[in-house]
Scaffold this motif. Structure first.
Motif, PDB file in Angstrom:
ATOM      1  N   SER A  27     -23.357  -8.793   1.434  1.00  0.00           N
ATOM      2  CA  SER A  27     -23.701  -9.690   0.147  1.00  0.00           C
ATOM      3  C   SER A  27     -23.465 -11.308   0.652  1.00  0.00           C
ATOM      4  O   SER A  27     -24.092 -11.905  -0.776  1.00  0.00           O
ATOM      5  CB  SER A  27     -22.675  -8.829  -0.586  1.00  0.00           C
ATOM      6  OG  SER A  27     -21.290  -9.206  -0.024  1.00  0.00           O
ATOM      7  N   THR A  28     -21.963 -11.170   0.688  1.00  0.00           N
ATOM      8  CA  THR A  28     -21.914 -13.120   0.855  1.00  0.00           C
ATOM      9  C   THR A  28     -23.306 -13.911   1.936  1.00  0.00           C
ATOM     10  O   THR A  28     -23.132 -14.878   1.677  1.00  0.00           O
ATOM     11  CB  THR A  28     -20.647 -13.091   1.500  1.00  0.00           C
ATOM     12  OG1 THR A  28     -19.901 -13.053   0.618  1.00  0.00           O
ATOM     13  CG2 THR A  28     -20.318 -14.999   1.734  1.00  0.00           C
ATOM     14  N   GLY A  29     -23.431 -13.037   2.413  1.00  0.00           N
ATOM     15  CA  GLY A  29     -24.498 -13.526   3.945  1.00  0.00           C
ATOM     16  C   GLY A  29     -25.263 -13.996   3.324  1.00  0.00           C
ATOM     17  O   GLY A  29     -25.950 -15.147   3.409  1.00  0.00           O
ATOM     18  N   TRP A  30     -25.945 -13.085   2.405  1.00  0.00           N
ATOM     19  CA  TRP A  30     -27.177 -13.108   1.471  1.00  0.00           C
ATOM     20  C   TRP A  30     -27.625 -14.690   0.605  1.00  0.00           C
ATOM     21  O   TRP A  30     -28.117 -15.248   1.095  1.00  0.00           O
ATOM     22  CB  TRP A  30     -27.521 -12.351   1.093  1.00  0.00           C
ATOM     23  CG  TRP A  30     -29.118 -11.943   0.169  1.00  0.00           C
ATOM     24  CD1 TRP A  30     -30.005 -11.215   0.632  1.00  0.00           C
ATOM     25  CD2 TRP A  30     -29.557 -11.916  -1.338  1.00  0.00           C
ATOM     26  NE1 TRP A  30     -30.882 -11.455  -0.451  1.00  0.00           N
ATOM     27  CE2 TRP A  30     -30.364 -12.089  -1.291  1.00  0.00           C
ATOM     28  CE3 TRP A  30     -28.205 -12.293  -2.429  1.00  0.00           C
ATOM     29  CZ2 TRP A  30     -31.925 -12.640  -2.308  1.00  0.00           C
ATOM     30  CZ3 TRP A  30     -28.963 -12.681  -3.741  1.00  0.00           C
ATOM     31  CH2 TRP A  30     -30.383 -12.196  -3.985  1.00  0.00           C
ATOM     32  N   GLU A  31     -26.476 -14.383   0.362  1.00  0.00           N
ATOM     33  CA  GLU A  31     -25.820 -14.904  -1.018  1.00  0.00           C
ATOM     34  C   GLU A  31     -26.091 -17.212  -0.069  1.00  0.00           C
ATOM     35  O   GLU A  31     -26.719 -18.290  -0.110  1.00  0.00           O
ATOM     36  CB  GLU A  31     -24.807 -15.591  -1.949  1.00  0.00           C
ATOM     37  CG  GLU A  31     -24.830 -14.227  -2.939  1.00  0.00           C
ATOM     38  CD  GLU A  31     -23.918 -14.183  -3.001  1.00  0.00           C
ATOM     39  OE1 GLU A  31     -22.911 -14.827  -3.515  1.00  0.00           O
ATOM     40  OE2 GLU A  31     -23.484 -13.119  -4.021  1.00  0.00           O
TER      41      GLU A  31
END
Length: 558
Positions: A515-519
């Motif tokens: 999730s952090t990687g997508w943002e």
């Protein structure tokens, strides 16, 4: 040749006659074991000119009930085996015992007349091939097993024969001995004496007053259950402790069902005794409702406790949680499934034992085990397959609650694992419901199987003139300043493809979780595009047109 045929036919006839005689002899030899010996004096108990019919079980029960309904109790007493009583007591107690037994049968038995044998030997003619009773004469038949104060009592018929008389069917001495106890438990209630006689008229298998009181009683019971449910809900709002409040909110409905069943049992014990058909349906229904209500209540309490443990120890589940925390949450769900299976098994055992169905169903279940296996395999294949796949996930843990996965092109979190399906939560808050059996049979990517880290890729397509060395330095500077990038030594860039229209440039950065990687990938891409737009606009992909370099011939030239 003809002589040989005549001799063969005569030998065949002799063999047939011999086998028939042997079978008849065997039948005569075993016939003595198909009845109980009785003193002839015991068969003459009771007085009356009415002819009694006691040759078959069906005939005996039907005639007994007809005589008691007509008030001919002396004749009805001749259907009881009173051999345990003295001759004086037989004449005195016989009619009253017949009357009491008839009332008990009326209020406890829903007689299956088609299943009650009409053969003098009560032989079961057809049935499962592995049923040991098929084809064998019987000398006693059980009509009903009831429980009073924790003790089992049975209404049973036996076949008796006195010397020089035909074999007949009577209610057994054990049944006669149990009649007072059964009448005290299941006879007319204390309030029935106030019911007018005209309301006792039979209508469609029940008495008239039963048709009137049953809807009223059911309406009052469900109203009482609704009040209990609302009261529990109102009490839950006033409780401060979250665990107790959540548990009370969840057990509102099952506690209402338990209250309904308890109140109904109290009403039945208080003084209302229904007829056999109503009792046969009402008591098992109330028992099932009570057991189901208690089981669901216990399950809801366990759910509330597990939820509070999850929220208190782990918090909101997603792929940012550690591997141990996600395994703990998955194990909690597995514990819940085990508890549900245990509760269902215990509930089934309690219902079967309380209704005394083990004795009647045990032989049938064993005899039809093959048929049940086939039926379960066909009708319950999907459900059983999903349950087994769910247990497989709980034990092997190829995925855990909170894992980030890529399933059929959807990036989602494993939100819940139930018995027959999984619930996946996508990044845009959609919910995907997948049957467990289908899920485990399809390939999927588990981005959190070992840890939640993920290497994100940002791809940009630019013109041939774009300089990767410049963009590499720009990307490293941007990535080192972004809080969503970890392990800066893992930063990497490369030209991953090249064609006539331009070149594909890829930039790689490590993030702590998907999730952090997508943002983070979105932010890095925006900053790279902004840098190119402001400093190198000529690097955008451009269309090139190839011109024909051959000189055109002048007009009129040959």
């Amino acid at each position: 040749m003809r002589a040989l045929l005549r001799i063969s036919s005569r030998l065949l006839a002799v063999l047939v006659i011999a086998f028939a005689a042997e079978g008849a002899l065997a039948q005569d030899e075993t016939a003595e074991g198909t009845w109980y010996e009785i003193d002839a004096a015991a068969l003459e108990s009771g007085e009356g000119e009415t002819q009694v019919q006691r040759r078959t079980p069906r005939e005996a029960v039907r005639s007994f009930l007809e005589l008691t309904e007509a008030g001919q109790l002396n004749a009805a007493a001749r259907y009881l085996n009173l051999s345990d009583l003295t001759p004086e007591r037989r004449a005195e107690r016989g009619p009253e015992l017949a009357r009491q037994l008839a009332l008990v049968i009326e209020r406890q038995l829903w007689i299956d007349w088609a299943g009650l044998s009409a053969r003098p030997d009560a032989m079961i003619e057809t049935g499962a091939s592995n049923n040991p009773l098929v084809g064998k004469p019987r000398r006693d038949i059980g009509l009903k097993m009831v429980e009073v104060d924790g003790q089992a009592y049975e209404i049973r018929l036996g076949r008796y024969k006195a010397e020089g008389a035909d074999a007949i069917w009577l209610f057994t001495p054990q049944t006669v001995q149990n009649i007072p106890k059964l009448f005290e438990a299941f006879g007319p209630g204390r309030f029935e004496r106030y019911i007018p006689e005209r309301l006792n008229a039979p209508v469609a298998g029940l008495r008239l007053w039963e048709w009137l009181i049953l809807p009223v009683m059911l309406g009052a019971l469900f109203g009482f259950g609704w009040i209990v449910s609302r009261t529990v809900g109102a009490a839950a709002k006033r409780v401060e402790r979250p665990v107790i409040r959540q548990a009370l909110e969840r057990v509102r409905v099952p506690l209402g069902l338990v209250a309904v069943a308890v109140a109904a049992q109290f009403m039945l014990e208080l003084g209302v005794s229904f007829s056999g058909p109503a009792t046969t349906l009402l008591r098992p229904f109330l028992l099932i409702v009570m057991v189901a209500g208690i089981g669901i209540t216990a399950l809801k309490v366990v759910d509330a406790v597990l939820d509070r443990i999850t929220l208190g120890v782990i918090g909101e589940i997603d792929d940012t949680r550690s591997l141990d925390e996600r395994e703990l949450y998955t194990s909690i769900y597995a514990i819940r499934r085990v508890i549900v299976l245990l509760m269902v098994g215990i509930a089934v055992i309690v219902v079967l034992s309380r209704l005394n169905l083990f004795d009647s169903l045990g032989m049938s279940l064993l005899a039809s085990a093959g048929v049940l296996t086939v039926l379960l395999g066909i009708a319950g294949q999907a459900v059983l397959g999903n349950i087994m796949a769910s247990l497989q996930i709980a034990l092997a843990k190829p995925i855990r609650i909170g894992d980030s996965i890529l399933f059929e092109g959807n990036w989602a979190y494993v939100e819940s694992i139930f018995y027959t399906f999984l619930r996946l939560r996508t990044w845009d808050e959609r919910r995907i419901i997948v049957p467990v059996k289908y899920f485990v049979s399809q390939p999927f990517e588990n981005w959190s199987v070992k840890d939640a880290r993920i290497l994100k890729t940002i791809t940009i397509f630019l013109d041939h003139r774009a300089d990767m060395e410049i963009l590499r330095e720009v990307f490293f500077d941007i990535a080192r300043e972004d809080e969503g990038v970890i392990e800066h030594d893992q930063l990497f860039t490369a030209v991953t493809a090249h064609g006539e229209a331009g070149q594909e440039m890829s930039f790689y950065a490590m993030s702590p979780d998907p999730s952090t990687g997508w943002e983070t990938a979105m932010r890095l891409r925006e900053k790279l595009l902004k840098h190119i737009r402001e400093n190198h606009p000529d690097w955008w992909p451009q269309d090139r047109v190839e011109l024909d370099r051959q000189p055109r011939k002048e007009a009129g030239e040959n």
